[in-house]
Every structure is written in structure tokens, then in C-alpha cells.
Design an enzyme around this catalytic site. Structure first.
Site, PDB file in Angstrom:
ATOM      1  N   SER A 151       8.476  12.134   6.407  1.00  0.00           N
ATOM      2  CA  SER A 151       7.650  13.341   6.224  1.00  0.00           C
ATOM      3  C   SER A 151       8.212  14.452   7.107  1.00  0.00           C
ATOM      4  O   SER A 151       8.849  14.164   8.135  1.00  0.00           O
ATOM      5  CB  SER A 151       6.207  13.044   6.654  1.00  0.00           C
ATOM      6  N   TYR A 168       0.185   9.716  12.725  1.00  0.00           N
ATOM      7  CA  TYR A 168       0.980   9.777  11.487  1.00  0.00           C
ATOM      8  C   TYR A 168       2.363  10.356  11.813  1.00  0.00           C
ATOM      9  O   TYR A 168       3.387   9.809  11.401  1.00  0.00           O
ATOM     10  CB  TYR A 168       0.244  10.663  10.483  1.00  0.00           C
TER      11      TYR A 168
HETATM   12  N1  LIG Z   1       1.615  14.014  -0.096  1.00  0.00           N
HETATM   13  C1  LIG Z   1       2.214  14.593   0.937  1.00  0.00           C
HETATM   14  O1  LIG Z   1       1.958  15.767   1.260  1.00  0.00           O
HETATM   15  C2  LIG Z   1       3.236  13.805   1.727  1.00  0.00           C
HETATM   16  C3  LIG Z   1       4.053  14.516   2.608  1.00  0.00           C
HETATM   17  C4  LIG Z   1       4.996  13.829   3.357  1.00  0.00           C
HETATM   18  C5  LIG Z   1       5.122  12.461   3.211  1.00  0.00           C
HETATM   19  N2  LIG Z   1       4.316  11.789   2.355  1.00  0.00           N
HETATM   20  C6  LIG Z   1       4.486  10.336   2.243  1.00  0.00           C
HETATM   21  O2  LIG Z   1       4.692   9.982   0.896  1.00  0.00           O
HETATM   22  C7  LIG Z   1       4.287   8.626   0.708  1.00  0.00           C
HETATM   23  C8  LIG Z   1       3.434   8.539  -0.545  1.00  0.00           C
HETATM   24  O3  LIG Z   1       2.259   9.281  -0.345  1.00  0.00           O
HETATM   25  P1  LIG Z   1       1.491  10.071  -1.506  1.00  0.00           P
HETATM   26  O4  LIG Z   1       1.291  11.438  -0.997  1.00  0.00           O
HETATM   27  O5  LIG Z   1       2.137   9.848  -2.805  1.00  0.00           O
HETATM   28  O6  LIG Z   1       0.066   9.334  -1.390  1.00  0.00           O
HETATM   29  P2  LIG Z   1      -0.958   8.751  -2.445  1.00  0.00           P
HETATM   30  O7  LIG Z   1      -0.938   9.531  -3.706  1.00  0.00           O
HETATM   31  O8  LIG Z   1      -2.227   8.618  -1.702  1.00  0.00           O
HETATM   32  O9  LIG Z   1      -0.334   7.301  -2.771  1.00  0.00           O
HETATM   33  C9  LIG Z   1      -0.252   6.315  -1.789  1.00  0.00           C
HETATM   34  C10 LIG Z   1       0.186   5.019  -2.450  1.00  0.00           C
HETATM   35  O10 LIG Z   1       0.307   4.003  -1.444  1.00  0.00           O
HETATM   36  C11 LIG Z   1      -0.541   2.889  -1.808  1.00  0.00           C
HETATM   37  N3  LIG Z   1      -1.010   2.249  -0.593  1.00  0.00           N
HETATM   38  C12 LIG Z   1      -1.839   2.752   0.339  1.00  0.00           C
HETATM   39  N4  LIG Z   1      -2.050   1.858   1.305  1.00  0.00           N
HETATM   40  C13 LIG Z   1      -1.325   0.756   0.973  1.00  0.00           C
HETATM   41  C14 LIG Z   1      -1.138  -0.513   1.576  1.00  0.00           C
HETATM   42  N5  LIG Z   1      -1.736  -0.830   2.726  1.00  0.00           N
HETATM   43  N6  LIG Z   1      -0.327  -1.399   0.966  1.00  0.00           N
HETATM   44  C15 LIG Z   1       0.280  -1.095  -0.212  1.00  0.00           C
HETATM   45  N7  LIG Z   1       0.142   0.084  -0.832  1.00  0.00           N
HETATM   46  C16 LIG Z   1      -0.663   0.996  -0.233  1.00  0.00           C
HETATM   47  C17 LIG Z   1      -1.641   3.530  -2.654  1.00  0.00           C
HETATM   48  O11 LIG Z   1      -2.306   2.601  -3.494  1.00  0.00           O
HETATM   49  P3  LIG Z   1      -3.635   1.784  -3.000  1.00  0.00           P
HETATM   50  O12 LIG Z   1      -4.476   2.740  -2.214  1.00  0.00           O
HETATM   51  O13 LIG Z   1      -4.261   1.329  -4.267  1.00  0.00           O
HETATM   52  O14 LIG Z   1      -3.106   0.649  -2.174  1.00  0.00           O
HETATM   53  C18 LIG Z   1      -0.814   4.511  -3.479  1.00  0.00           C
HETATM   54  O15 LIG Z   1      -0.127   3.849  -4.494  1.00  0.00           O
HETATM   55  C19 LIG Z   1       3.576   8.202   1.993  1.00  0.00           C
HETATM   56  O16 LIG Z   1       4.444   7.431   2.794  1.00  0.00           O
HETATM   57  C20 LIG Z   1       3.279   9.519   2.672  1.00  0.00           C
HETATM   58  O17 LIG Z   1       3.181   9.396   4.070  1.00  0.00           O
HETATM   59  C21 LIG Z   1       3.375  12.433   1.598  1.00  0.00           C
END
Ligand SMILES: NC(=O)c1ccc[n+]([C@@H]2O[C@H](COP(=O)([O-])OP(=O)(O)OC[C@H]3O[C@@H](n4cnc5c(N)ncnc54)[C@H](OP(=O)(O)O)[C@@H]3O)[C@@H](O)[C@H]2O)c1
Length: 242
Positions: A133, A146
Site C-alpha cells: 500500500s 496497517y
Molecule cells: N482499497 C484500497 O484503497 C487499498 C489501498 C492499498 C492497499 N490495499 C490492499 O489491497 C488488498 C485488497 O484489498 P481490497 O481493497 O480489495 O479489500 P476488499 O474489497 O475488502 O477485499 C478484501 C478481500 O480479502 C478477503 N479477506 C479478508 N480477510 C481475510 C482473511 N483473514 N483470510 C482470507 N481472506 C480474507 C476478503 O474476503 P472475506 O472477508 O470474505 O474473507 C476479500 O476477498 C489488501 O491487502 C489491502 O490492504 C487496498
């Protein structure tokens, strides 16, 4: 693909399927995964939905076993699952929050990578992509743990890349800026005035879309990046230039 049921993980799984990959997708909720698996199959590829909590080492072990039984090997691992960056100033931080963020964002990624790298080593190599991130490089308000977890992940990426290069395993990371997903939107829902303040610091003036991460994923997963390892690619609309 961990966290393959929605957001960046789902967009990447569909992007990889369009590019010709068969994919195992993981998250904690099987019904959500089954829907994505149907979409992958609709693109003509094999899809294996597997429910596993990536913060739990026993579940990581059985995830890798299940995937290897079905596919025989693993060519690409995307460590995408991450926890919501719960709002907690460091003075209020509780051990439970630290553990839940660190177990998933760091410990789980490292032990899943280790288990998969052992399989890749046996089969002549592979590619690992970690989702970090911009918070790894610049701390945002109240998401201290985080940010710490993602900064450590950038370093873990370099260490794994250096140690596993001799096994033909490349390890890289992508550092997204703010992306419209459940996790990304939760920050602005918790602190609504933060969105306007945040956008002032994004030169492109908008939040990103999960599909905008897919190109960098495909680059790192393909031979187009054959001389790249230990790298973290920012996909952030210029956020870190300000
Ligand atoms: N969105 C942003 O602004 C942003 C920015 C920088 C980095 N990121 C990173 O991008 C990645 C994806 O995030 P996203 O934004 O796409 O979030 P999201 O839409 O909330 O998706 C998160 C995914 O991770 C799964 N998950 C959560 N806890 C889990 C666990 N304990 N074991 C297995 N699966 C789990 C969720 O499914 P379930 O809840 O059903 O398990 C879901 O499939 C993360 O690493 C996040 O830190 C996001």
C-alpha cells in the site's frame, strides 16, 4: 489468489483468467468465492474456490495442499487478502487489533509465501506478488498498525526476492493508492471529511478503480518482468509525489 472474492483480488482473478490462467481463489466466505469462480469459468478457465483464513497457519497449510491436489503446482501466488485498516490512534491501540492486522497482513503472507515457495522450488520456479500500500511509505491518519504491516511487507518482499532468486522465484509487490473497494471505502465511511482532504493530495484528483491494479499484476506475473524482483510498484495516481 488470496482475497479473491471482491475488490482488487476479484478484479485481478478475472484479469488473470482473461489472460489465460487457471486460478484458485481464497477468502473466508465460500459462497462469495463460488460466484467469482462462476465468472472465471465463464471466461473459459478453471477456477477453484477455497475457503481459508490467511491469518491461521493450519488453514494456510490445508489451502496449499488443496490447491496442489487440484492443479499439481502453483506458478503464481498473489498475496492480496488484507484487513480493514481499523481506525486506532497508537495511544488507544489494543493487542487484539495489532494481532488481527499483523497475523493477516504480515505473518500469513510470509508463511503462505514460504509454503508456496517450497512448491515452486520443486517445480523450477514461480512468481509471488504481494499487495502492499502507499501506506507503507506514508502513514495516513489513524491507520498506524496497517501502515507498519505494509512497510514490513515491502521489506519482506525484498528479503524473499533475495533469498529465493536462486530457485527462479521472483517476488515483487504492488502498492496501490486509494482504491474504491469495501476496505478502501470503509476509511472514508469512518471519517467522512478525510476523503476531501485525501483527494487534495492525489495529483490525478480521484480514487482508483480495482481494474486499474490489474495491468501491474499481469506485468509482474508474466515474462514481461523477467528481470524484476524485490521491487514494489506504486499504482497510486501520483499520491506519493506530493
Ligand atoms: N482499497 C484500497 O484503497 C487499498 C489501498 C492499498 C492497499 N490495499 C490492499 O489491497 C488488498 C485488497 O484489498 P481490497 O481493497 O480489495 O479489500 P476488499 O474489497 O475488502 O477485499 C478484501 C478481500 O480479502 C478477503 N479477506 C479478508 N480477510 C481475510 C482473511 N483473514 N483470510 C482470507 N481472506 C480474507 C476478503 O474476503 P472475506 O472477508 O470474505 O474473507 C476479500 O476477498 C489488501 O491487502 C489491502 O490492504 C487496498
Amino acid at each position: 489468489m488470496t482475497g479473491g472474492s471482491r475488490g482488487i483480488g476479484k478484479a485481478t482473478a478475472l484479469g488473470f483468467a482473461s489472460a489465460g490462467a487457471d486460478i484458485a481463489i481464497d477468502s473466508r466466505k465460500l459462497p462469495d468465492l463460488e460466484q467469482v469462480a462462476d465468472e472465471i469459468k465463464g471466461l473459459g478457465r478453471k477456477a477453484l474456490p477455497v475457503s481459508a483464513h490467511i491469518g491461521r497457519l493450519d488453514e494456510i497449510k490445508s489451502l496449499v495442499q488443496t490447491v496442489c491436489q487440484e492443479f499439481g503446482k502453483i506458478d503464481i501466488l498473489v498475496n492480496n487478502a488484507g484487513t480493514s485498516p481499523a481506525m486506532s490512534p497508537m495511544l488507544e491501540l489494543e493487542e487484539r487489533l495489532w494481532d488481527s492486522i499483523m497475523n493477516l497482513n504480515l505473518k500469513g503472507v510470509i508463511f503462505l509465501s514460504q509454503a508456496v515457495a517450497r512448491v515452486m522450488k520443486e517445480h523450477g520456479g514461480g512468481k509471488i506478488i504481494n499487495v502492499a500500500s502507499v501506506a507503507a511509505f506514508r502513514h495516513e491518519t489513524h491507520v498506524g498498525v496497517y501502515s507498519i504491516s505494509k512497510a514490513a511487507l515491502v521489506m519482506a518482499t525484498r528479503i524473499m526476492a533475495q533469498e529465493w532468486a536462486e530457485y527462479n522465484i521472483r517476488v515483487n509487490a504492488i502498492a496501490p493508492g486509494h482504491i474504491h473497494t469495501r476496505l478502501g471505502d470503509s476509511i472514508f465511511e469512518a471519517v467522512p471529511e478525510y476523503e476531501e482532504e485525501f483527494l487534495k493530495r492525489v495529483p490525478m484528483g480521484r480514487i482508483g478503480d480495482p481494474d486499474e491494479i490489474v495491468g501491474a499484476m499481469i506485468y509482474l506475473a508474466s515474462d514481461a518482468s523477467s528481470y524484476v524482483t524485490g521491487e514494489t510498484i506504486l499504482v497510486d495516481g501520483g499520491t506519493l509525489t506530493t
